[in-house]
Design a protein around this motif. Structure first.
Motif, PDB file in Angstrom:
ATOM      1  N   MET A   5       0.833  -1.062  -0.092  1.00 23.60           N
ATOM      2  CA  MET A   5       0.066  -0.001   0.036  1.00 23.60           C
ATOM      3  C   MET A   5       0.760   1.144  -0.072  1.00 23.60           C
ATOM      4  SD  MET A   5      -2.986   1.145   2.738  1.00 23.60           S
ATOM      5  CE  MET A   5      -4.594   0.276   1.906  1.00 23.60           C
ATOM      6  N   TYR A   6       0.494   2.226  -0.853  1.00 20.26           N
ATOM      7  CA  TYR A   6       1.289   3.566  -1.007  1.00 20.26           C
ATOM      8  C   TYR A   6       0.342   4.581  -0.258  1.00 20.26           C
ATOM      9  CZ  TYR A   6       4.850   1.229  -3.904  1.00 20.26           C
ATOM     10  OH  TYR A   6       5.741   0.323  -4.217  1.00 20.26           O
ATOM     11  N   GLY A   7       1.126   5.686   0.155  1.00 19.41           N
ATOM     12  CA  GLY A   7       0.437   6.729   0.690  1.00 19.41           C
ATOM     13  C   GLY A   7       0.550   7.956  -0.242  1.00 19.41           C
ATOM     14  N   TYR A   8      -0.339   9.037  -0.165  1.00 19.45           N
ATOM     15  CA  TYR A   8      -0.449  10.039  -0.868  1.00 19.45           C
ATOM     16  C   TYR A   8      -0.776  11.310  -0.061  1.00 19.45           C
ATOM     17  CZ  TYR A   8      -0.910  13.640  -4.425  1.00 19.45           C
ATOM     18  OH  TYR A   8      -1.027  14.875  -4.995  1.00 19.45           O
ATOM     19  N   ILE A   9       0.007  12.507  -0.060  1.00 15.54           N
ATOM     20  CA  ILE A   9      -0.389  13.464   0.885  1.00 15.54           C
ATOM     21  C   ILE A   9       0.061  14.664   0.151  1.00 15.54           C
ATOM     22  CG2 ILE A   9       0.043  14.776   3.218  1.00 15.54           C
ATOM     23  CD1 ILE A   9       0.924  12.148   4.291  1.00 15.54           C
ATOM     24  N   ARG A  66      -1.735  -2.346  -5.788  1.00 10.77           N
ATOM     25  CA  ARG A  66      -3.201  -1.795  -6.152  1.00 10.77           C
ATOM     26  C   ARG A  66      -3.796  -1.123  -4.951  1.00 10.77           C
ATOM     27  NH1 ARG A  66      -1.338  -3.013 -10.485  1.00 10.77           N
ATOM     28  NH2 ARG A  66      -1.499  -4.539 -11.480  1.00 10.77           N
ATOM     29  N   HIS A  67      -3.086  -0.556  -4.039  1.00  6.38           N
ATOM     30  CA  HIS A  67      -3.857   0.147  -2.833  1.00  6.38           C
ATOM     31  C   HIS A  67      -3.303   1.398  -2.596  1.00  6.38           C
ATOM     32  CE1 HIS A  67      -5.111  -3.899  -2.795  1.00  6.38           C
ATOM     33  NE2 HIS A  67      -6.453  -3.389  -2.431  1.00  6.38           N
ATOM     34  N   VAL A  68      -3.881   2.637  -2.456  1.00  5.26           N
ATOM     35  CA  VAL A  68      -3.378   3.885  -2.238  1.00  5.26           C
ATOM     36  C   VAL A  68      -4.239   4.285  -0.816  1.00  5.26           C
ATOM     37  CG1 VAL A  68      -3.124   6.222  -2.787  1.00  5.26           C
ATOM     38  CG2 VAL A  68      -2.847   4.612  -4.391  1.00  5.26           C
ATOM     39  N   VAL A  69      -3.573   4.711   0.263  1.00  4.31           N
ATOM     40  CA  VAL A  69      -4.264   5.354   1.249  1.00  4.31           C
ATOM     41  C   VAL A  69      -3.723   6.950   1.136  1.00  4.31           C
ATOM     42  CG1 VAL A  69      -2.460   4.869   3.080  1.00  4.31           C
ATOM     43  CG2 VAL A  69      -4.581   5.198   3.687  1.00  4.31           C
ATOM     44  N   MET A  70      -4.904   7.555   1.708  1.00  6.85           N
ATOM     45  CA  MET A  70      -4.681   9.069   1.851  1.00  6.85           C
ATOM     46  C   MET A  70      -5.460   9.568   2.994  1.00  6.85           C
ATOM     47  SD  MET A  70      -6.111  10.453  -1.713  1.00  6.85           S
ATOM     48  CE  MET A  70      -5.045   9.436  -2.701  1.00  6.85           C
ATOM     49  N   PRO A  71      -5.299  10.531   3.624  1.00 11.16           N
ATOM     50  CA  PRO A  71      -6.156  11.005   4.898  1.00 11.16           C
ATOM     51  C   PRO A  71      -7.617  11.348   4.435  1.00 11.16           C
ATOM     52  CG  PRO A  71      -4.058  12.303   4.784  1.00 11.16           C
ATOM     53  CD  PRO A  71      -4.024  11.561   3.656  1.00 11.16           C
ATOM     54  N   SER A  72      -7.584  11.855   3.238  1.00 15.99           N
ATOM     55  CA  SER A  72      -9.161  12.170   2.456  1.00 15.99           C
ATOM     56  C   SER A  72      -8.780  12.447   1.060  1.00 15.99           C
ATOM     57  CB  SER A  72      -9.767  13.355   3.283  1.00 15.99           C
ATOM     58  OG  SER A  72      -9.042  14.662   2.758  1.00 15.99           O
ATOM     59  N   ASP A  95      -4.928   0.629 -11.964  1.00 17.14           N
ATOM     60  CA  ASP A  95      -5.604  -0.286 -11.466  1.00 17.14           C
ATOM     61  C   ASP A  95      -5.670  -0.196  -9.743  1.00 17.14           C
ATOM     62  OD1 ASP A  95      -7.675  -2.554 -11.615  1.00 17.14           O
ATOM     63  OD2 ASP A  95      -6.145  -4.181 -11.706  1.00 17.14           O
ATOM     64  N   ALA A  96      -5.796   0.800  -9.211  1.00 16.50           N
ATOM     65  CA  ALA A  96      -5.586   0.901  -7.795  1.00 16.50           C
ATOM     66  C   ALA A  96      -7.032   1.393  -7.126  1.00 16.50           C
ATOM     67  CB  ALA A  96      -4.372   2.065  -7.646  1.00 16.50           C
ATOM     68  N   LEU A  97      -7.088   0.779  -5.986  1.00 15.65           N
ATOM     69  CA  LEU A  97      -8.213   1.216  -5.111  1.00 15.65           C
ATOM     70  C   LEU A  97      -7.799   2.396  -4.090  1.00 15.65           C
ATOM     71  CD1 LEU A  97     -11.146   0.711  -4.038  1.00 15.65           C
ATOM     72  CD2 LEU A  97     -10.232  -0.922  -2.688  1.00 15.65           C
ATOM     73  N   VAL A  98      -8.452   3.479  -4.173  1.00 19.59           N
ATOM     74  CA  VAL A  98      -7.854   4.478  -2.851  1.00 19.59           C
ATOM     75  C   VAL A  98      -8.853   4.343  -1.842  1.00 19.59           C
ATOM     76  CG1 VAL A  98      -7.875   7.006  -2.814  1.00 19.59           C
ATOM     77  CG2 VAL A  98      -7.782   6.243  -4.673  1.00 19.59           C
ATOM     78  N   LEU A  99      -8.144   4.435  -0.669  1.00 23.31           N
ATOM     79  CA  LEU A  99      -8.795   4.183   0.655  1.00 23.31           C
ATOM     80  C   LEU A  99      -8.487   5.220   1.474  1.00 23.31           C
ATOM     81  CD1 LEU A  99      -7.851   0.413   1.305  1.00 23.31           C
ATOM     82  CD2 LEU A  99      -9.972   1.263   0.545  1.00 23.31           C
ATOM     83  N   THR A 100      -9.287   5.794   2.398  1.00 22.19           N
ATOM     84  CA  THR A 100      -9.099   6.609   3.318  1.00 22.19           C
ATOM     85  C   THR A 100      -9.292   6.131   4.766  1.00 22.19           C
ATOM     86  OG1 THR A 100     -11.257   7.783   3.424  1.00 22.19           O
ATOM     87  CG2 THR A 100      -9.720   8.807   1.751  1.00 22.19           C
TER      88      THR A 100
END
Length: 104
Positions: A5-9, A66-72, A95-100
């Motif tokens: 899982m990768y993060g983005y801010i 396939r997964h990215v997390v970010m605060p919002s 082909d990634a799913l974005v999760l918060t």
């Protein structure tokens, strides 16, 4: 082996370092709690830039993650249409799913 899982801010110019570090810690904890291995965080520092976002997409493809997390989703953009376009780009180009953290 846990999936990556990768993060983005998107970092505001006046954001204190300890606040940004706290946000990243929360995303790391979220990833671990959800069964992922947290790889790294992509930081967008310049308002309006998508340089880190583009790097994120390249890395997702390279790592076949396939997964990215970010605060919002507001970290993509506060503009509703642009935000939706960026989520769509993550979905179609990587082909990634974005999760918060509030999603689960």
């Amino acid at each position: 082996m846990k999936p990556l899982m990768y993060g983005y801010i998107r970092v505001a110019s006046d954001a204190p370092d300890d606040e940004v570090d706290g946000i990243e810690r929360q995303m790391r904890c979220f990833a671990e709690a959800e069964g992922f291995s947290y790889a790294t965080t992509f930081y967008e520092y310049q308002n309006g830039s998508q340089a880190a976002f583009n790097e994120l997409i390249q890395e997702l493809r390279r790592a076949e993650a396939r997964h990215v997390v970010m605060p919002s989703l507001e970290h993509l953009s506060s503009h509703r249409i642009l935000c939706a376009s960026m989520v769509e780009r993550l979905e179609t180009d990587a082909d990634a799913l974005v999760l918060t953290p509030g999603d689960t």
